[in-house]
Write an enzyme that holds these catalytic residues in place. Structure first.
Site, PDB file in Angstrom:
ATOM      1  N   ARG A  43     -18.958 -15.719 -26.838  1.00 27.04           N
ATOM      2  CA  ARG A  43     -18.449 -17.092 -27.010  1.00 27.04           C
ATOM      3  C   ARG A  43     -18.760 -17.643 -28.408  1.00 27.04           C
ATOM      4  O   ARG A  43     -18.960 -18.840 -28.589  1.00 27.04           O
ATOM      5  CB  ARG A  43     -18.985 -18.022 -25.918  1.00 27.04           C
ATOM      6  CG  ARG A  43     -18.825 -17.478 -24.505  1.00 27.04           C
ATOM      7  CD  ARG A  43     -19.382 -18.426 -23.462  1.00 27.04           C
ATOM      8  NE  ARG A  43     -19.681 -17.726 -22.227  1.00 27.04           N
ATOM      9  CZ  ARG A  43     -20.323 -18.222 -21.176  1.00 27.04           C
ATOM     10  NH1 ARG A  43     -20.716 -19.487 -21.212  1.00 27.04           N
ATOM     11  NH2 ARG A  43     -20.556 -17.503 -20.099  1.00 27.04           N
ATOM     12  N   GLU A  69     -16.485 -12.640 -28.939  1.00 25.90           N
ATOM     13  CA  GLU A  69     -15.969 -12.654 -27.569  1.00 25.90           C
ATOM     14  C   GLU A  69     -15.578 -14.074 -27.214  1.00 25.90           C
ATOM     15  O   GLU A  69     -16.266 -15.027 -27.600  1.00 25.90           O
ATOM     16  CB  GLU A  69     -17.046 -12.137 -26.603  1.00 25.90           C
ATOM     17  CG  GLU A  69     -16.592 -11.925 -25.175  1.00 25.90           C
ATOM     18  CD  GLU A  69     -16.740 -13.159 -24.277  1.00 25.90           C
ATOM     19  OE1 GLU A  69     -16.285 -13.106 -23.121  1.00 25.90           O
ATOM     20  OE2 GLU A  69     -17.328 -14.171 -24.731  1.00 25.90           O
ATOM     21  N   ASP A  71     -13.014 -16.684 -24.171  1.00 19.26           N
ATOM     22  CA  ASP A  71     -12.362 -16.810 -22.867  1.00 19.26           C
ATOM     23  C   ASP A  71     -11.100 -17.648 -23.024  1.00 19.26           C
ATOM     24  O   ASP A  71     -11.092 -18.644 -23.756  1.00 19.26           O
ATOM     25  CB  ASP A  71     -13.292 -17.524 -21.879  1.00 19.26           C
ATOM     26  CG  ASP A  71     -14.674 -16.896 -21.823  1.00 19.26           C
ATOM     27  OD1 ASP A  71     -14.836 -15.921 -21.081  1.00 19.26           O
ATOM     28  OD2 ASP A  71     -15.589 -17.373 -22.528  1.00 19.26           O
TER      29      ASP A  71
END
Length: 291
Positions: A43, A69, A71
């Site tokens: 994140r 990374e 989402d």
């Protein structure tokens, strides 16, 4: 001696990340089996800036971390936004801005409404005014800083068709050209069906499965995934060996990236087991620790 060797291996991993290599995974001295582990900022630099925001990406770039990374989810009016939780409550001020609309699910709000939210103050006053980014905004920032993206389809069962839509956004942003697909993009999810769909729609894109399938099913997963990305807890050398014995749909041995690893001794243990990547909330620790 074994601990010192593993530590030296991870130090090399971090050094490789700091070099900003253009290869898909930095070619550094690695685990005992010769593979090259990679540091992924989970994140973004999510212990130093509000997670999944552009501030967290910028902080990871300042740390010279080359893989991020994140989402992705979808708003009520069909925009893709970068946020982890299925609700907006934990990481924005949605309860104050829209007090009567609980439980504040991402999919219940339009993009215009989400753009009104403060996604930084919960983390610290200096991040006041940070916004929930769209996927397009996120990609633009990553491209500017030449970073790679480990992109998680978050709870895709809530958003029918999000696999194709995500690929469409990636395509429009230039992220499905050969250079990005080869060196800078992986799509992952806990949902195997969503990954199968993604692989069918765009076979060139590398895929990562979030979880730890039983050894008996690894061959099945290798038909559509290039990586197995499990929780680090309970991971064994035997399991890593079984993963590495198989080749994914692009002809290369399956890789294994462990999450979420936030301290040096745990990271060193995983490198000794042969893990190919470390997904961490603490890229600063991975960068600064003397091994």
């Amino acid at each position: 001696m074994q601990r010192r060797t593993a530590g030296a291996a991870l130090a090399a991993v971090v050094a490789g990340s700091l070099l900003g290599c253009s290869a898909p995974f930095p070619p550094v001295h690695a685990a005992p089996d010769g593979r090259a582990p990679t540091v992924f900022a989970h994140r973004g630099a999510s212990r130093q800036a509000p997670e999944n925001t552009r501030a967290a990406v910028r902080r990871a770039h300042e740390l010279h971390i080359t893989w991020i990374e994140n989402d992705v989810q979808r708003t009520r009016d069909g925009a893709l936004v970068v946020i982890h939780d299925p609700t907006l409550a934990r990481t924005t001020d949605v309860e104050q801005v829209f007090p009567g609309r609980g439980p504040w699910r991402v999919g219940d709000f339009t993009l215009a409404e989400i753009r009104r939210l403060d996604a930084g103050s919960w983390f610290g006053s200096r991040f006041k005014g940070e916004r929930v980014p769209t996927l397009q905004q996120y990609l633009t920032l990553l491209d500017r800083d030449h970073q790679g993206l480990l992109l998680e389809l978050k709870q895709p069962e809530l958003y029918p068709g999000i696999e194709r839509q995500t690929l469409d956004v990636l395509d429009r942003a230039g992220w499905l050209d050969p250079a990005h697909v080869r060196d800078r993009l992986v799509v992952q999810s806990f949902d195997a069906a969503a990954l199968r769909t993604t692989h069918r729609l765009r076979p060139a894109v590398r895929i990562g499965f979030l979880g730890k399938p039983p050894v008996s099913r690894l061959k099945e997963y290798a038909s559509f995934t290039d990586m197995i990305n499990p929780d680090h807890r309970g991971l064994t050398r035997d399991y890593v060996v079984h993963v590495h014995r198989l080749k994914g749909p692009h002809g290369a041995p399956l890789r294994l990236n462990a999450w979420t690893v936030d301290d040096g001794p745990t990271a060193a243990r995983l490198v000794a087991l042969g893990a190919d990547g470390i997904i961490t909330d603490r890229p600063d620790v991975m960068r600064a620790r003397h091994w």
